[in-house]
Design a protein around this motif. Structure first.
Motif, mmCIF file in Angstrom:
data_model
loop_
_atom_site.group_PDB
_atom_site.id
_atom_site.type_symbol
_atom_site.label_atom_id
_atom_site.label_comp_id
_atom_site.label_asym_id
_atom_site.label_seq_id
_atom_site.Cartn_x
_atom_site.Cartn_y
_atom_site.Cartn_z
ATOM 1 N N ASN A 184 0.845 -1.193 0.000
ATOM 2 C CA ASN A 184 0.000 0.000 0.000
ATOM 3 C C ASN A 184 0.879 1.240 0.000
ATOM 4 N N GLN A 189 2.029 3.021 -5.427
ATOM 5 C CA GLN A 189 1.627 1.631 -5.333
ATOM 6 C C GLN A 189 2.612 0.725 -6.073
ATOM 7 N N LYS A 219 -0.094 -7.402 0.856
ATOM 8 C CA LYS A 219 -1.451 -7.197 0.362
ATOM 9 C C LYS A 219 -2.453 -7.951 1.244
#
Length: 272
Positions: A184, A189, A219
């Motif tokens: 994140n 990104q 993730k």
């Protein structure tokens, strides 16, 4: 007069510890020593205007995998600078100690540095690793890290005002610190995570496996942390929950998923 250059990447996370570091170093130098504290990118430009200084910082090695030392380190040396390097991410990593070896290999390369330099390590485990990692002339010692010194009783007064302000503003709350900058990232990104950086070479099978593994893991962690915060909010509806993302994280996802939940607040200001 001795000149010490101290780079900072994130003022929220690092300014307090850099000021403490300068105070400690200042005690070891003469009274008229001067310190330059600023953003790492700006200070690297300042290097071109200075000579005969101490660069007390981090991330001085080139990319990827230290193949381009001229990026920072050689510039320092051309200006007759001495490097004291303290790795910002040198504490512990996921897994057992045997799993840390790859992280240590990617973090620092003693053979790049010269005999007048100094390599500081968080603990004896790291020190012994780098002393036996490869032939080098640099001195390697265990120093710890000033961020832990801030927790010592004699330094608590430095944060007393901040603590009082937090208590007055938020009262009793549950704090959730997150650290999923790979999954994140605030700088773009995946476009940032998968570009060639200090620790990533897309032409290396080992690097690709490592990067995709960690990106995928973070993730999943990101999703599970968000799910957990929601569950805590449901179980303690009268309790304030503050999410404090890592400075390198994008806060958008947290603010989006929790935007309509009254007892959850996302705050990115202040030292984590």
């Amino acid at each position: 007069m001795k000149t010490v250059i101290v780079p900072v990447e994130s003022t929220d996370r690092e300014l307090d510890i850099r000021l403490l570091l300068c105070g400690s170093v200042g005690e070891l130098l003469d009274a008229d020593a001067r310190f330059f504290i600023g953003h790492s990118v700006s200070l690297r430009q300042l290097l071109l205007l200075m000579k005969n200084f101490v660069y007390f910082g981090k991330h001085v090695f080139g990319a990827p995998r230290f193949s381009d030392a001229a990026r920072v380190y050689d510039k320092i040396k051309k200006r007759n600078g001495v490097v004291i390097h303290l790795n910002e991410e040198g504490g512990i990593w996921p897994g057992q100690e045997k799993d840390w070896l790859g992280d240590l290999e990617r973090a620092e390369k003693p053979s790049v540095m010269q005999s007048e330099d100094l390599l500081l390590e968080w603990g004896d485990y790291q020190t012994e690793f780098y002393k036996n990692f490869e032939p080098s002339s640099v001195s390697i010692i265990t120093s710890g890290h000033p961020r832990f010194d801030l927790n010592k009783e004699k330094y608590r007064w430095l944060l007393a005002n901040s603590i009082r302000e937090i208590r007055q503003a938020h009262g009793d709350f549950i704090l959730v610190n997150t650290t999923t900058s790979w999954g994140n990232n605030a700088l773009g990104q995946e476009s940032h995570i998968f570009k060639e950086t200090l620790n990533y070479n897309p032409n290396s099978v080992e690097d690709r496996i490592f990067r995709f593994k960690n990106w995928s893991h973070q993730k999943k962690v990101l999703a599970e942390v968000i799910k957990l915060v929601n569950e805590i909010s449901l179980e303690y509806p009268d309790k304030k929950i503050i999410i404090r993302p890592h400075p390198a994280e994008d806060v958008t996802i947290y603010k989006s998923v929790f935007c309509n939940i009254e007892n959850i607040e996302v705050i990115l200001v202040g030292s984590p």
